[in-house]
Design a protein around this motif. Structure first.
Motif, PDB file in Angstrom:
ATOM      1  N   LEU A   1      21.360  -5.981 -24.685  1.00  0.00           N
ATOM      2  CA  LEU A   1      21.435  -4.935 -23.662  1.00  0.00           C
ATOM      3  C   LEU A   1      22.869  -4.471 -23.434  1.00  0.00           C
ATOM      4  O   LEU A   1      23.144  -3.276 -23.338  1.00  0.00           O
TER       5      LEU A   1
ATOM      6  N   ASP B   1      25.345  -2.718 -26.913  1.00  0.00           N
ATOM      7  CA  ASP B   1      25.297  -1.373 -27.494  1.00  0.00           C
ATOM      8  C   ASP B   1      26.506  -0.555 -27.028  1.00  0.00           C
ATOM      9  O   ASP B   1      26.935  -0.645 -25.874  1.00  0.00           O
TER      10      ASP B   1
ATOM     11  N   ARG C   1      25.754   1.897 -24.046  1.00  0.00           N
ATOM     12  CA  ARG C   1      25.467   1.147 -22.820  1.00  0.00           C
ATOM     13  C   ARG C   1      26.714   0.437 -22.307  1.00  0.00           C
ATOM     14  O   ARG C   1      26.938   0.350 -21.098  1.00  0.00           O
TER      15      ARG C   1
ATOM     16  N   LEU D   1      28.358   0.774 -18.610  1.00  0.00           N
ATOM     17  CA  LEU D   1      28.538  -0.415 -17.776  1.00  0.00           C
ATOM     18  C   LEU D   1      29.995  -0.562 -17.334  1.00  0.00           C
ATOM     19  O   LEU D   1      30.271  -0.922 -16.183  1.00  0.00           O
TER      20      LEU D   1
ATOM     21  N   ALA E   1      20.808   9.033 -22.558  1.00  0.00           N
ATOM     22  CA  ALA E   1      21.335   8.186 -21.482  1.00  0.00           C
ATOM     23  C   ALA E   1      20.208   7.632 -20.621  1.00  0.00           C
ATOM     24  O   ALA E   1      20.232   6.457 -20.230  1.00  0.00           O
TER      25      ALA E   1
ATOM     26  N   HIS F   1      18.670   4.662 -22.342  1.00  0.00           N
ATOM     27  CA  HIS F   1      19.523   3.481 -22.231  1.00  0.00           C
ATOM     28  C   HIS F   1      19.470   2.900 -20.817  1.00  0.00           C
ATOM     29  O   HIS F   1      19.381   1.679 -20.640  1.00  0.00           O
ATOM     30  N   LEU F   2      19.531   3.760 -19.820  1.00  0.00           N
ATOM     31  CA  LEU F   2      19.521   3.297 -18.436  1.00  0.00           C
ATOM     32  C   LEU F   2      18.206   2.622 -18.084  1.00  0.00           C
ATOM     33  O   LEU F   2      18.178   1.647 -17.321  1.00  0.00           O
TER      34      LEU F   2
ATOM     35  N   ARG G   1      16.384   0.856 -20.074  1.00  0.00           N
ATOM     36  CA  ARG G   1      16.433  -0.491 -20.640  1.00  0.00           C
ATOM     37  C   ARG G   1      17.283  -1.423 -19.762  1.00  0.00           C
ATOM     38  O   ARG G   1      16.937  -2.583 -19.544  1.00  0.00           O
ATOM     39  N   LEU G   2      18.395  -0.912 -19.256  1.00  0.00           N
ATOM     40  CA  LEU G   2      19.267  -1.721 -18.397  1.00  0.00           C
ATOM     41  C   LEU G   2      18.596  -2.030 -17.060  1.00  0.00           C
ATOM     42  O   LEU G   2      18.773  -3.115 -16.506  1.00  0.00           O
TER      43      LEU G   2
END
Length: 261
Positions: A41, A44, A47, A51, A76, A79-80, A82-83
């Motif tokens: 996570l 990447d 990401r 972060l 984006a 990706h967000l 997944r986070l």
């Protein structure tokens, strides 16, 4: 959480030691998978860029984070998501806008630890050196102050007995409360009440990733940074973790903490 042992049914007729070994191995596999998942996570490139931006302690929209990462808003958002699913980020909804932030101090500590370990060197160009000098001087470390100024303030508070350092947490003395109360709000209000939190959450050290010495974290560290900002001793810089030390801040830091520019 209950971990189901792989092959447990086959081991029911076997020894207790065999069953314990199977359960231990299954638990290790589960832990390894979780470890790898978190590493994936944060590992990447896009990401990681988002972060690092969120390490300024503020919340940002998907569009803002897309610009930082150099990707489309649609990418984006993926990706967000997944986070968020992985517990790395949290989201706050205000009207039509969704603001993303680091989910917890534990996540922020993990990311700061990665930065500390990576020990990245800046590119050897004049502009990069200037940017790195500002980053090293004063910056946000999630919600508290980091960099040369933060470490110097921390050194002063420890050397004068305002703060005492224990193994797992720091303790503010009566002298320290008197000193820090003069900084103003919201630090003054925090000191005035007795927070029902663990000592480490109230006041603790955080190893600075550039200075390799501790600065102050916890609720006291967070309130200290917010007071500095409200006093206009520090000024945020758009889109960066760097903080500008104002002339008023230089004078206040010299007077209160014997910190020289």
């Amino acid at each position: 959480m209950t971990v189901h042992c792989a092959g447990e049914r086959m081991l029911r007729s076997g020894s207790n030691d065999a069953r314990k070994a199977a359960c231990h191995n299954a638990a290790m596999v589960q832990t390894s998978r979780s470890f790898i998942h978190v590493g994936t996570l944060v590992g990447d490139h896009a990401r990681a860029a988002m972060l690092l931006t969120l390490m300024d302690g503020r919340a940002h929209t998907a569009s803002e984070l897309a610009g930082v990462a150099g990707i489309s808003p649609q990418t984006a958002s993926s990706h967000l998501r997944r986070l968020l699913d992985g517990g790395i980020l949290a989201v706050e909804v205000q009207g039509r806008h969704r603001y993303h932030r680091i989910a917890s101090t534990e996540v922020a500590d993990m990311l700061e630890g990665i930065l500390r370990f990576s020990d990245q060197r800046p590119p050897l160009s004049p502009r990069a050196v200037r940017v790195d000098a500002g980053f090293r001087r004063a910056r946000t470390c999630y919600r508290h102050l980091a960099g040369e100024y933060a470490v110097a303030i921390c050194d002063h508070l420890l050397s004068t007995g305002a703060i005492t350092a224990a193994a797992d947490h720091w303790q503010m003395t009566a002298h320290g409360a008197d000193v820090l109360r003069t900084v103003g709000q919201p630090l003054e209000a925090l000191i005035a009440r007795s927070p029902q939190v663990t000592p480490a959450r109230y006041c603790r050290g955080c190893l600075d990733c550039t200075e390799r010495r501790p600065h102050m974290a916890g609720m006291v560290g967070e309130a200290l940074l917010e007071s500095f900002l409200q006093n206009h001793w520090l000024r945020r810089l758009a889109g960066r973790r760097d903080l500008q030390v104002t002339p008023a801040g230089q004078e206040a830091f010299r007077r209160l903490f014997d910190v020289r520019a």
